[in-house]
Write a protein that holds these residues in place. Structure first.
Motif, PDB file in Angstrom:
ATOM      1  N   THR A  15       4.193  76.201 -50.446  1.00 49.41           N
ATOM      2  CA  THR A  15       4.199  75.253 -49.329  1.00 49.41           C
ATOM      3  C   THR A  15       3.523  73.946 -49.733  1.00 49.41           C
ATOM      4  O   THR A  15       2.600  73.943 -50.538  1.00 49.41           O
ATOM      5  CB  THR A  15       3.504  75.835 -48.082  1.00 49.41           C
ATOM      6  N   GLU A  16       3.996  72.861 -49.158  1.00 42.77           N
ATOM      7  CA  GLU A  16       3.382  71.559 -49.415  1.00 42.77           C
ATOM      8  C   GLU A  16       2.553  71.072 -48.231  1.00 42.77           C
ATOM      9  O   GLU A  16       1.947  70.013 -48.300  1.00 42.77           O
ATOM     10  CB  GLU A  16       4.474  70.531 -49.739  1.00 42.77           C
ATOM     11  N   GLY A  17       2.547  71.824 -47.130  1.00 38.87           N
ATOM     12  CA  GLY A  17       1.779  71.428 -45.948  1.00 38.87           C
ATOM     13  C   GLY A  17       2.434  70.331 -45.131  1.00 38.87           C
ATOM     14  O   GLY A  17       1.800  69.753 -44.257  1.00 38.87           O
ATOM     15  N   ARG A  18       3.707  70.037 -45.411  1.00 35.26           N
ATOM     16  CA  ARG A  18       4.362  68.895 -44.753  1.00 35.26           C
ATOM     17  C   ARG A  18       4.451  69.026 -43.247  1.00 35.26           C
ATOM     18  O   ARG A  18       4.249  68.052 -42.527  1.00 35.26           O
ATOM     19  CB  ARG A  18       5.758  68.679 -45.329  1.00 35.26           C
ATOM     20  N   LEU A  19       4.801  70.212 -42.743  1.00 37.70           N
ATOM     21  CA  LEU A  19       4.947  70.363 -41.292  1.00 37.70           C
ATOM     22  C   LEU A  19       3.619  70.098 -40.588  1.00 37.70           C
ATOM     23  O   LEU A  19       3.562  69.374 -39.590  1.00 37.70           O
ATOM     24  CB  LEU A  19       5.478  71.748 -40.929  1.00 37.70           C
ATOM     25  N   ASN A  20       2.533  70.645 -41.100  1.00 35.34           N
ATOM     26  CA  ASN A  20       1.229  70.419 -40.474  1.00 35.34           C
ATOM     27  C   ASN A  20       0.793  68.962 -40.586  1.00 35.34           C
ATOM     28  O   ASN A  20       0.257  68.400 -39.636  1.00 35.34           O
ATOM     29  CB  ASN A  20       0.180  71.373 -41.062  1.00 35.34           C
ATOM     30  N   HIS A  21       1.048  68.324 -41.722  1.00 33.87           N
ATOM     31  CA  HIS A  21       0.734  66.898 -41.856  1.00 33.87           C
ATOM     32  C   HIS A  21       1.563  66.074 -40.863  1.00 33.87           C
ATOM     33  O   HIS A  21       1.058  65.132 -40.254  1.00 33.87           O
ATOM     34  CB  HIS A  21       0.980  66.414 -43.280  1.00 33.87           C
ATOM     35  N   THR A  22       2.832  66.450 -40.688  1.00 32.46           N
ATOM     36  CA  THR A  22       3.705  65.733 -39.752  1.00 32.46           C
ATOM     37  C   THR A  22       3.235  65.926 -38.313  1.00 32.46           C
ATOM     38  O   THR A  22       3.226  64.973 -37.522  1.00 32.46           O
ATOM     39  CB  THR A  22       5.163  66.206 -39.916  1.00 32.46           C
ATOM     40  N   LEU A  23       2.828  67.130 -37.961  1.00 31.03           N
ATOM     41  CA  LEU A  23       2.296  67.376 -36.608  1.00 31.03           C
ATOM     42  C   LEU A  23       1.003  66.589 -36.390  1.00 31.03           C
ATOM     43  O   LEU A  23       0.770  66.042 -35.313  1.00 31.03           O
ATOM     44  CB  LEU A  23       2.079  68.875 -36.393  1.00 31.03           C
ATOM     45  N   HIS A  24       0.166  66.516 -37.401  1.00 32.19           N
ATOM     46  CA  HIS A  24      -1.070  65.723 -37.333  1.00 32.19           C
ATOM     47  C   HIS A  24      -0.742  64.250 -37.070  1.00 32.19           C
ATOM     48  O   HIS A  24      -1.342  63.612 -36.200  1.00 32.19           O
ATOM     49  CB  HIS A  24      -1.846  65.885 -38.644  1.00 32.19           C
ATOM     50  N   GLN A  25       0.222  63.708 -37.801  1.00 33.12           N
ATOM     51  CA  GLN A  25       0.637  62.314 -37.606  1.00 33.12           C
ATOM     52  C   GLN A  25       1.233  62.108 -36.221  1.00 33.12           C
ATOM     53  O   GLN A  25       0.986  61.078 -35.574  1.00 33.12           O
ATOM     54  CB  GLN A  25       1.641  61.913 -38.685  1.00 33.12           C
ATOM     55  N   THR A  26       1.992  63.100 -35.745  1.00 35.40           N
ATOM     56  CA  THR A  26       2.578  63.029 -34.407  1.00 35.40           C
ATOM     57  C   THR A  26       1.486  62.983 -33.352  1.00 35.40           C
ATOM     58  O   THR A  26       1.582  62.220 -32.380  1.00 35.40           O
ATOM     59  CB  THR A  26       3.521  64.231 -34.175  1.00 35.40           C
ATOM     60  N   ALA A  27       0.430  63.783 -33.530  1.00 37.14           N
ATOM     61  CA  ALA A  27      -0.695  63.750 -32.587  1.00 37.14           C
ATOM     62  C   ALA A  27      -1.350  62.384 -32.586  1.00 37.14           C
ATOM     63  O   ALA A  27      -1.638  61.820 -31.522  1.00 37.14           O
ATOM     64  CB  ALA A  27      -1.711  64.835 -32.937  1.00 37.14           C
ATOM     65  N   ARG A  28      -1.593  61.838 -33.782  1.00 35.30           N
ATOM     66  CA  ARG A  28      -2.227  60.518 -33.876  1.00 35.30           C
ATOM     67  C   ARG A  28      -1.390  59.458 -33.159  1.00 35.30           C
ATOM     68  O   ARG A  28      -1.898  58.674 -32.361  1.00 35.30           O
ATOM     69  CB  ARG A  28      -2.434  60.138 -35.341  1.00 35.30           C
ATOM     70  N   GLU A  29      -0.093  59.433 -33.428  1.00 40.30           N
ATOM     71  CA  GLU A  29       0.799  58.440 -32.817  1.00 40.30           C
ATOM     72  C   GLU A  29       0.889  58.622 -31.304  1.00 40.30           C
ATOM     73  O   GLU A  29       0.806  57.652 -30.544  1.00 40.30           O
ATOM     74  CB  GLU A  29       2.186  58.535 -33.446  1.00 40.30           C
ATOM     75  N   THR A  30       1.053  59.858 -30.847  1.00 45.03           N
ATOM     76  CA  THR A  30       1.213  60.141 -29.420  1.00 45.03           C
ATOM     77  C   THR A  30      -0.055  59.818 -28.644  1.00 45.03           C
ATOM     78  O   THR A  30      -0.009  59.157 -27.601  1.00 45.03           O
ATOM     79  CB  THR A  30       1.607  61.625 -29.214  1.00 45.03           C
ATOM     80  N   LEU A  31      -1.191  60.259 -29.149  1.00 41.30           N
ATOM     81  CA  LEU A  31      -2.454  60.043 -28.441  1.00 41.30           C
ATOM     82  C   LEU A  31      -2.872  58.573 -28.467  1.00 41.30           C
ATOM     83  O   LEU A  31      -3.445  58.070 -27.498  1.00 41.30           O
ATOM     84  CB  LEU A  31      -3.540  60.947 -29.022  1.00 41.30           C
ATOM     85  N   THR A  32      -2.569  57.881 -29.555  1.00 37.21           N
ATOM     86  CA  THR A  32      -2.838  56.438 -29.607  1.00 37.21           C
ATOM     87  C   THR A  32      -1.988  55.715 -28.575  1.00 37.21           C
ATOM     88  O   THR A  32      -2.476  54.835 -27.848  1.00 37.21           O
ATOM     89  CB  THR A  32      -2.562  55.885 -31.021  1.00 37.21           C
ATOM     90  N   ALA A  33      -0.709  56.082 -28.470  1.00 41.24           N
ATOM     91  CA  ALA A  33       0.186  55.469 -27.484  1.00 41.24           C
ATOM     92  C   ALA A  33      -0.282  55.734 -26.054  1.00 41.24           C
ATOM     93  O   ALA A  33      -0.063  54.913 -25.159  1.00 41.24           O
ATOM     94  CB  ALA A  33       1.614  55.975 -27.681  1.00 41.24           C
ATOM     95  N   LEU A  34      -0.959  56.870 -25.855  1.00 43.96           N
ATOM     96  CA  LEU A  34      -1.497  57.193 -24.530  1.00 43.96           C
ATOM     97  C   LEU A  34      -2.807  56.457 -24.244  1.00 43.96           C
ATOM     98  O   LEU A  34      -3.347  56.558 -23.148  1.00 43.96           O
ATOM     99  CB  LEU A  34      -1.709  58.708 -24.399  1.00 43.96           C
ATOM    100  N   GLY A  35      -3.338  55.740 -25.234  1.00 40.27           N
ATOM    101  CA  GLY A  35      -4.535  54.933 -25.027  1.00 40.27           C
ATOM    102  C   GLY A  35      -5.835  55.576 -25.451  1.00 40.27           C
ATOM    103  O   GLY A  35      -6.915  55.041 -25.177  1.00 40.27           O
ATOM    104  N   HIS A  36      -5.767  56.715 -26.136  1.00 39.13           N
ATOM    105  CA  HIS A  36      -6.983  57.392 -26.592  1.00 39.13           C
ATOM    106  C   HIS A  36      -7.441  56.811 -27.928  1.00 39.13           C
ATOM    107  O   HIS A  36      -6.659  56.199 -28.650  1.00 39.13           O
ATOM    108  CB  HIS A  36      -6.739  58.895 -26.702  1.00 39.13           C
ATOM    109  N   THR A  37      -8.711  57.025 -28.254  1.00 38.38           N
ATOM    110  CA  THR A  37      -9.289  56.549 -29.507  1.00 38.38           C
ATOM    111  C   THR A  37      -9.397  57.724 -30.462  1.00 38.38           C
ATOM    112  O   THR A  37      -9.823  58.810 -30.068  1.00 38.38           O
ATOM    113  CB  THR A  37     -10.683  55.945 -29.254  1.00 38.38           C
ATOM    114  N   MET A  38      -9.016  57.497 -31.718  1.00 37.44           N
ATOM    115  CA  MET A  38      -8.940  58.571 -32.686  1.00 37.44           C
ATOM    116  C   MET A  38      -9.845  58.349 -33.884  1.00 37.44           C
ATOM    117  O   MET A  38     -10.026  57.232 -34.338  1.00 37.44           O
ATOM    118  CB  MET A  38      -7.509  58.627 -33.224  1.00 37.44           C
ATOM    119  N   LYS A  39     -10.384  59.469 -34.389  1.00 35.03           N
ATOM    120  CA  LYS A  39     -10.920  59.561 -35.744  1.00 35.03           C
ATOM    121  C   LYS A  39     -10.248  60.784 -36.338  1.00 35.03           C
ATOM    122  O   LYS A  39      -9.825  61.683 -35.595  1.00 35.03           O
ATOM    123  CB  LYS A  39     -12.444  59.729 -35.749  1.00 35.03           C
ATOM    124  N   GLU A  40     -10.123  60.823 -37.656  1.00 34.54           N
ATOM    125  CA  GLU A  40      -9.420  61.960 -38.244  1.00 34.54           C
ATOM    126  C   GLU A  40     -10.022  62.365 -39.570  1.00 34.54           C
ATOM    127  O   GLU A  40     -10.704  61.579 -40.234  1.00 34.54           O
ATOM    128  CB  GLU A  40      -7.931  61.647 -38.403  1.00 34.54           C
TER     129      GLU A  40
END
Length: 196
Positions: A15-40
């Motif tokens: 495995t290369e971990g791509r699905l989990n990395h993609t879900l992580h990026q999706t969370a960052r994009e979605t939550l940022t669009a909702l107006g939340h502040t992120m650290k990762e």
């Protein structure tokens, strides 16, 4: 909300971990669009335990993104928990002590956490179909995904956090449905966190 995103995706053997990395990026994009502040933190890129404790003190909620490997989190995620949570022991940190008192040492275990009012959420990927978790008599004996993650929830709750609804992608190796996973995850995040 201040949200800490922890990416436990990991390249290992087949495995290369791509699905989990993609879900992580999706969370960052979605939550940022909702107006939340992120650290990762992307665990496989390395981390500083002192800086991680500061992130935990800063956050209102943490989102764990990780695959299910051999019926639990990958060793890299467990290593992160062991190192960061241990760094966070002490006054004005993540956990003061185990919660017990000398007067009655059998009562109160697990109540020494200092992160009350903060929350944690698990997002996990599994090769197992959902029925393996939910169907009586199947492999996980009807325990459900949260039952399999019980120990991981308890590690977070030891710090004082409370659970948010878990998200899971199932059958990710034999029958991957990546577009559906991403769409369902966006909807889950919108429902759980809403607009800031």
């Amino acid at each position: 909300m201040n949200i800490l995103l922890i990416d436990g995706g990991q390249a290992f053997r087949f495995t290369e971990g791509r699905l989990n990395h993609t879900l992580h990026q999706t969370a960052r994009e979605t939550l940022t669009a909702l107006g939340h502040t992120m650290k990762e933190t992307v665990i496989e890129q390395g981390y500083d335990t002192v800086a991680e404790v500061e992130k935990w003190l800063w956050m209102d909620a943490v989102v764990w993104q990780m695959p299910g490997w051999w019926m639990g989190e990958p060793w890299t995620v467990k290593k992160y928990v062991d190192e960061v949570f241990s760094e966070g022991v002490g006054e004005n940190k993540l956990v003061a002590n185990d919660g017990r008192h000398r007067v009655n040492p059998t009562v109160g275990y697990g109540t020494g956490g200092l992160l009350h009012g903060k929350k944690h959420m698990i997002s996990s990927t599994w090769n197992a179909p959902i029925e393996a978790f939910t169907r009586e008599g199947d492999f996980f004996e009807g325990a459900g995904v949260d039952g399999v993650h019980f120990h991981f929830h308890k590690a977070n709750e030891f710090l004082g956090t409370t659970r948010l609804p878990t998200f899971t992608c199932n059958d990710v190796v034999k029958n991957p449905q990546v577009e559906r996973y991403l769409s369902d995850y966006r909807a889950h995040l919108e429902k759980v966190f809403g607009k800031a």
